[in-house]
Design a protein around this motif. Structure first.
Motif, PDB file in Angstrom:
ATOM      1  N   THR A 331      68.768  56.008  45.168  1.00 59.92           N
ATOM      2  CA  THR A 331      68.315  57.321  45.640  1.00 59.92           C
ATOM      3  C   THR A 331      67.617  57.195  46.988  1.00 59.92           C
ATOM      4  O   THR A 331      67.813  58.028  47.876  1.00 59.92           O
ATOM      5  CB  THR A 331      67.367  57.971  44.612  1.00 59.92           C
ATOM      6  OG1 THR A 331      66.180  57.178  44.459  1.00 59.92           O
ATOM      7  CG2 THR A 331      68.044  58.098  43.255  1.00 59.92           C
ATOM      8  N   ASP A 332      66.791  56.153  47.163  1.00 57.48           N
ATOM      9  CA  ASP A 332      66.162  55.909  48.463  1.00 57.48           C
ATOM     10  C   ASP A 332      67.212  55.571  49.516  1.00 57.48           C
ATOM     11  O   ASP A 332      67.142  56.032  50.663  1.00 57.48           O
ATOM     12  CB  ASP A 332      65.158  54.765  48.365  1.00 57.48           C
ATOM     13  CG  ASP A 332      63.947  55.117  47.516  1.00 57.48           C
ATOM     14  OD1 ASP A 332      63.653  56.324  47.390  1.00 57.48           O
ATOM     15  OD2 ASP A 332      63.305  54.196  46.987  1.00 57.48           O
ATOM     16  N   GLY A 334      70.299  56.484  49.514  1.00 55.48           N
ATOM     17  CA  GLY A 334      71.001  57.720  49.844  1.00 55.48           C
ATOM     18  C   GLY A 334      70.223  58.558  50.832  1.00 55.48           C
ATOM     19  O   GLY A 334      70.796  59.165  51.752  1.00 55.48           O
ATOM     20  N   ASP A 335      68.907  58.593  50.672  1.00 56.82           N
ATOM     21  CA  ASP A 335      68.066  59.357  51.593  1.00 56.82           C
ATOM     22  C   ASP A 335      68.116  58.761  52.991  1.00 56.82           C
ATOM     23  O   ASP A 335      68.265  59.478  53.990  1.00 56.82           O
ATOM     24  CB  ASP A 335      66.634  59.375  51.063  1.00 56.82           C
ATOM     25  CG  ASP A 335      65.763  60.380  51.798  1.00 56.82           C
ATOM     26  OD1 ASP A 335      66.165  61.541  51.912  1.00 56.82           O
ATOM     27  OD2 ASP A 335      64.680  59.989  52.257  1.00 56.82           O
ATOM     28  N   TYR A 392      75.625  64.341  50.560  1.00 56.78           N
ATOM     29  CA  TYR A 392      74.483  63.429  50.596  1.00 56.78           C
ATOM     30  C   TYR A 392      73.311  63.990  49.798  1.00 56.78           C
ATOM     31  O   TYR A 392      72.553  63.234  49.184  1.00 56.78           O
ATOM     32  CB  TYR A 392      74.056  63.161  52.044  1.00 56.78           C
ATOM     33  CG  TYR A 392      74.669  61.912  52.625  1.00 56.78           C
ATOM     34  CD1 TYR A 392      74.431  60.664  52.056  1.00 56.78           C
ATOM     35  CD2 TYR A 392      75.497  61.975  53.744  1.00 56.78           C
ATOM     36  CE1 TYR A 392      74.989  59.513  52.578  1.00 56.78           C
ATOM     37  CE2 TYR A 392      76.065  60.827  54.283  1.00 56.78           C
ATOM     38  CZ  TYR A 392      75.805  59.599  53.686  1.00 56.78           C
ATOM     39  OH  TYR A 392      76.369  58.454  54.196  1.00 56.78           O
ATOM     40  N   ARG A 393      73.128  65.298  49.807  1.00 63.02           N
ATOM     41  CA  ARG A 393      72.034  65.875  49.016  1.00 63.02           C
ATOM     42  C   ARG A 393      72.209  65.560  47.534  1.00 63.02           C
ATOM     43  O   ARG A 393      71.229  65.458  46.796  1.00 63.02           O
ATOM     44  CB  ARG A 393      71.962  67.386  49.241  1.00 63.02           C
ATOM     45  CG  ARG A 393      71.333  67.771  50.566  1.00 63.02           C
ATOM     46  CD  ARG A 393      70.912  69.221  50.577  1.00 63.02           C
ATOM     47  NE  ARG A 393      72.047  70.121  50.597  1.00 63.02           N
ATOM     48  CZ  ARG A 393      72.645  70.546  51.713  1.00 63.02           C
ATOM     49  NH1 ARG A 393      72.210  70.114  52.886  1.00 63.02           N
ATOM     50  NH2 ARG A 393      73.658  71.374  51.651  1.00 63.02           N
ATOM     51  N   ARG A 396      70.707  61.981  46.737  1.00 65.25           N
ATOM     52  CA  ARG A 396      69.337  61.689  47.153  1.00 65.25           C
ATOM     53  C   ARG A 396      68.329  61.969  46.054  1.00 65.25           C
ATOM     54  O   ARG A 396      67.127  61.823  46.272  1.00 65.25           O
ATOM     55  CB  ARG A 396      68.986  62.510  48.402  1.00 65.25           C
ATOM     56  CG  ARG A 396      69.806  62.124  49.608  1.00 65.25           C
ATOM     57  CD  ARG A 396      69.677  63.111  50.740  1.00 65.25           C
ATOM     58  NE  ARG A 396      68.364  63.044  51.381  1.00 65.25           N
ATOM     59  CZ  ARG A 396      68.042  63.742  52.459  1.00 65.25           C
ATOM     60  NH1 ARG A 396      68.936  64.562  52.999  1.00 65.25           N
ATOM     61  NH2 ARG A 396      66.845  63.645  52.989  1.00 65.25           N
ATOM     62  N   GLN A 397      68.790  62.378  44.878  1.00 68.78           N
ATOM     63  CA  GLN A 397      67.918  62.594  43.731  1.00 68.78           C
ATOM     64  C   GLN A 397      68.317  61.639  42.623  1.00 68.78           C
ATOM     65  O   GLN A 397      69.471  61.221  42.527  1.00 68.78           O
ATOM     66  CB  GLN A 397      68.022  64.037  43.231  1.00 68.78           C
ATOM     67  CG  GLN A 397      67.615  65.084  44.255  1.00 68.78           C
ATOM     68  CD  GLN A 397      67.850  66.491  43.743  1.00 68.78           C
ATOM     69  OE1 GLN A 397      68.487  66.697  42.715  1.00 68.78           O
ATOM     70  NE2 GLN A 397      67.328  67.468  44.455  1.00 68.78           N
TER      71      GLN A 397
END
Length: 418
Positions: A331-332, A334-335, A392-393, A396-397
């Motif tokens: 998740t990190d 991806g961010d 991408y959103r 990111r979770q």
């Protein structure tokens, strides 16, 4: 408001201590004075001691126990992060623990004190206006004079820091600014430990990627491949069949959520593959991709007959914890990847073959239609960029949270290709 101001001052004191040469901190201390100390070091010690006399010496500082919700607190958080970065390069007794620390001399740290002096002077200059604002909103004069007693003596010390000749050399300052994150050695003697180390290094590499200039598309594609593999093998560990299962419904939970997230990474991989790349991928990212292709099948085979997560033995629990940690790390990653892609989009560096554009997008634009016939490479249209940023959103979770994945342009690739 005044408490948040104190938080920044406390962060300045902490960073001052960190920039003083570690061995000297251990020998001299922060409140001692010794003949022969350079003026900037005497000023630094006095500044840290003076700030602590005002804000207190409690550790952790009370501001560190609350979320950074104001500009003052966010500034303090960022400065403490810089202090932590430097601290990772030294042992507690001041000895260097990394090659970068061994090559960092006192001149480089003095250069940091120069910059810190400028920052501290700017922060301290806000005291008068802050006191006036507090008085206007009804804070008693007693409270104001207690917590904002007049910090001119500290401002004088910052001038001693910011004008120190020993810190004026630009070369040491450049070396200090270039001090990287501490890289964790990769332990290859045990697969579970190696997986954790490689995911940690991958997160560091993607964090640095947003600050680098140049083409990072090849690296972003490698990262999507890793995202596919991590989620597929974690889903298999929890009893799913990621290579044959139908697409789960949006908002799925448990192992299905892992499959859904893996498909989202898969869609990103396909869309990023259309862009032209001008540089090879990051070397350590490619090394980690190759290593993970070996580690993940050994830890969690895709063809497992049942959920390994139900096993009660300690080995299965360790593997499960490592895979869960890898999912959280993604998740990190991806961010950070989303930020790097956004930078590429803003720079206009995204180029795509017009033949790979959706037909409906080309039909509405005669110029694109002509480029499609010629097979020309064009700047990525906003619609394509917006679709990828939406994807991408979705990554990111953490997959345990309910998410709605927007369908990408065209169908997702067959999961058997991952």
């Amino acid at each position: 408001m005044i408490g948040d101001f104190h938080a920044v001052l406390d962060a300045i004191a902490s960073h001052t201590r960190r920039l003083l040469w570690p061995a000297q901190i251990r020998r001299v201390g922060l409140t001692s004075h010794r003949d022969g100390l350079p003026p900037n070091e005497r000023a630094a010690i006095a500044l840290a001691a003076g700030i602590e006399a005002l804000v207190g010496e409690a550790r952790p500082h009370p501001s560190q126990l609350t979320p950074a919700t104001t500009p003052w607190l966010r500034a303090a958080l960022h400065l403490r992060a810089a202090s932590d970065l430097i601290a990772t390069h030294f042992h507690s007794d001041g000895r260097p623990r990394t090659p970068d620390a061994a090559a960092t001399d006192t001149r480089a740290l003095d250069a940091g004190l120069v910059d810190l002096g400028h920052l501290a002077a700017a922060i301290l200059s806000a005291e008068e206006s802050l006191a006036l604002r507090a008085l206007q909103i009804g804070v008693s004069k007693t409270v104001i004079t207690t917590h904002l007693p007049g910090l001119g003596h500290l401002a004088d010390l910052t001038r001693n820091l910011s004008t120190a000749d020993r810190g004026a050399d630009p070369d040491p300052r450049a070396r200090l600014q270039a001090l990287p994150q501490t890289w964790t050695p990769i332990r290859t003697d045990e697969p579970v430990l190696e997986l954790g180390d490689r995911m940690h290094r991958l997160r560091q590499a993607t964090f640095d990627m947003t600050a680098e200039h140049g083409d990072t598309l090849a690296t972003l594609r490698d990262i999507t491949t890793i995202g596919i593999a991590v989620h597929a093998h974690a889903a298999a560990f929890h009893g799913a069949r990621p290579t044959t299962a139908a697409d789960p419904a949006p908002g799925a939970h448990g192992a299905e959520a892992l499959v859904l997230r893996g498909r989202a990474w898969q869609g990103l991989h396909r869309e990023l593959s259309h862009f032209v790349t001008l540089a090879p991928p990051h070397a350590t990212v490619r090394d980690d991709l190759v290593a993970l292709s070996r580690l993940l099948p050994a830890l969690a085979p895709l063809e497992a007959d049942m959920s390994t997560a139900t096993h009660a033995d300690s080995a299965a629990r360790r593997i499960g914890a490592s895979l869960n940690g890898a999912i959280a790390t993604m998740t990190d990653i991806g961010d950070h990847s989303a930020g790097a892609f956004a930078d590429l989009a803003r720079s206009g560096a995204l180029r795509i073959n017009a033949r790979d554009l959706p037909r409906d997008l080309v039909t509405d634009d005669p110029a694109l239609a002509l480029d499609r016939l010629r097979g020309a490479f064009v700047r990525a249209p906003d619609a394509v960029v917006d679709t990828i940023q939406t994807q991408y959103r979705a990554v990111r979770q953490h997959p345990v949270e309910a998410i709605a994945v927007t369908t990408p342009l065209g169908p997702l690739p067959n999961p058997r290709r991952t």
